[in-house]
Enzyme design. Sequence first.
Site, PDB file in Angstrom:
ATOM      1  N   GLY A 114       0.733  -1.041   0.154  1.00 60.38           N
ATOM      2  CA  GLY A 114      -0.153   0.036  -0.015  1.00 60.38           C
ATOM      3  C   GLY A 114       0.584   1.136  -0.041  1.00 60.38           C
ATOM      4  O   GLY A 114       0.080   2.210   0.344  1.00 60.38           O
ATOM      5  N   LEU A 117       3.431   1.370  -4.862  1.00 56.23           N
ATOM      6  CA  LEU A 117       4.700   0.573  -5.401  1.00 56.23           C
ATOM      7  C   LEU A 117       3.925  -1.227  -6.111  1.00 56.23           C
ATOM      8  O   LEU A 117       4.997  -1.387  -6.700  1.00 56.23           O
ATOM      9  CB  LEU A 117       5.791  -0.285  -5.118  1.00 56.23           C
ATOM     10  CG  LEU A 117       6.797   1.130  -3.965  1.00 56.23           C
ATOM     11  CD1 LEU A 117       8.021   0.538  -3.429  1.00 56.23           C
ATOM     12  CD2 LEU A 117       7.587   1.991  -5.810  1.00 56.23           C
ATOM     13  N   GLY A 118       2.826  -0.619  -6.080  1.00 55.83           N
ATOM     14  CA  GLY A 118       2.091  -1.380  -7.016  1.00 55.83           C
ATOM     15  C   GLY A 118       2.017  -2.967  -6.386  1.00 55.83           C
ATOM     16  O   GLY A 118       2.089  -3.880  -6.846  1.00 55.83           O
ATOM     17  N   ALA A 122       1.093  -6.819  -8.580  1.00 52.97           N
ATOM     18  CA  ALA A 122       2.461  -7.316  -8.101  1.00 52.97           C
ATOM     19  C   ALA A 122       1.931  -8.808  -7.788  1.00 52.97           C
ATOM     20  O   ALA A 122       2.200 -10.123  -8.706  1.00 52.97           O
ATOM     21  CB  ALA A 122       4.180  -7.311  -7.585  1.00 52.97           C
ATOM     22  N   ASP A 164      -1.616   0.506 -13.152  1.00 56.17           N
ATOM     23  CA  ASP A 164      -0.451  -0.810 -12.427  1.00 56.17           C
ATOM     24  C   ASP A 164      -0.278  -2.611 -12.713  1.00 56.17           C
ATOM     25  O   ASP A 164       0.300  -2.782 -13.025  1.00 56.17           O
ATOM     26  CB  ASP A 164      -0.905  -1.423 -10.689  1.00 56.17           C
ATOM     27  CG  ASP A 164      -0.861   0.166  -9.887  1.00 56.17           C
ATOM     28  OD1 ASP A 164      -0.565   1.151 -10.703  1.00 56.17           O
ATOM     29  OD2 ASP A 164      -0.162  -0.105  -9.367  1.00 56.17           O
TER      30      ASP A 164
HETATM   31  O1  PMV Z   1      -1.013   3.722  -4.929  1.00 54.05           O
HETATM   32  P1  PMV Z   1      -0.819   2.621  -6.476  1.00 54.05           P
HETATM   33  O2  PMV Z   1       0.233   2.230  -6.456  1.00 54.05           O
HETATM   34  O3  PMV Z   1      -2.419   1.567  -6.275  1.00 54.05           O
HETATM   35  O4  PMV Z   1      -1.046   3.180  -7.362  1.00 54.05           O
HETATM   36  C1  PMV Z   1      -2.158   4.526  -7.506  1.00 54.05           C
HETATM   37  C2  PMV Z   1      -2.970   5.115  -8.719  1.00 54.05           C
HETATM   38  C3  PMV Z   1      -3.851   6.325  -8.905  1.00 54.05           C
HETATM   39  O5  PMV Z   1      -4.292   6.388 -10.294  1.00 54.05           O
HETATM   40  C4  PMV Z   1      -4.014   6.964  -8.226  1.00 54.05           C
HETATM   41  C5  PMV Z   1      -5.252   5.056  -9.087  1.00 54.05           C
HETATM   42  C6  PMV Z   1      -5.392   3.578 -10.362  1.00 54.05           C
HETATM   43  O6  PMV Z   1      -5.738   3.011 -10.580  1.00 54.05           O
HETATM   44  O7  PMV Z   1      -4.717   4.175 -11.858  1.00 54.05           O
END
Ligand code: PMV
Length: 329
Positions: A114, A117-118, A122, A164
């Site tokens: 959370g 970094l996805g 992954a 992601d």
């Molecule tokens: O925080 P992360 O790695 O889940 O990235 C979210 C990225 C957003 O653009 C805010 C939402 C999305 O699904 O693209």
Amino acid sequence: MTTSSAPGKVYLFGEHAVVYGEPAVPCAIARRARVTVERRDDDQRRVQARDLTLDGFTVTWGGESDSRPDVDVPTPLVEAAMGYIDGAIEQALDAAGEVGVGFDVTVESDIPLGAGLGSSAAVVVAGIDAAARELGVGLEAETIADRAYRVEYDVQDGQASRADTFCSAMGGAVRVQGDDCRRIDDVPTLPFVVGYDGNTGDTGKLVAGVRKLKQTYGFAADTVESIGDIVRSGEIALNEGDVEEIGRLMNFNHGLLSALGVSARSLDAMVWAAREANALGAKLTGSGGGGCIVALDRTEQTHTALEYTPGCENAFRAELDTDGVRRER
Ligand code: PMV
């Protein structure tokens, strides 16, 4: 027994704006989640997770869809993690045309949970590949990306882009705009440095906050469009191999994300530490609110500066990972 792994990612440009149809450029980094899946004789699902920032936890739950996992760590993150793993298994069962198969699942991850970094993408990508192979089905990376997106979409109540999941399945630098996802070839060497504040941002809440701001204030709608302009300029800079320009554009992108209210004091502190250490550029990555920043620096200065920045729990270099989902066993 099968094991697959998939990389985490940083956003070079475009998070949040990608939710509204602007392009984004995430880049896979050499930090992976590994998921091991073994078919059981019954319909139970047993999940063991380690190294996910949280202390390890084990969850067992039955085959009936209304049974709740008996989670001994009362955190929404664990519930979300279970949703991702469950969703990955459902996708693999669907791909194999099977129902009611139980699995033992082990998740090991080098990606903070959370933190932008996805990590969830992954885990889902690796989980779908491992579970599908355990059921005798080999899926193309594009198909895994699409199925992983459906899982994220469900778990995040429709607040997810394809960025992601596509990046994690395909690896390298990618461009995502709506349903149009592609890899970007021949990117220059990007000397990423990541700073992590030890916190997590609530992606759903942050995305909802930006949506509300955009509906209420014209400036916020303009800001989202301006982020799209930065991404388009960034693509030209990537194509030309102009890493200095990429860094400048990352700085602009961070300023606009701050204007949308998704930065945090700790993220700003790390961004400024990187800039004062002569990084080529720095910005938050992912949904914000806490988590990680990404900087570009060919020298050790940003890494060192981040290590001494109050509020930075961990700083590390991250190579671009040109591999996406990978069969480990
Ligand atoms: O925080 P992360 O790695 O889940 O990235 C979210 C990225 C957003 O653009 C805010 C939402 C999305 O699904 O693209």
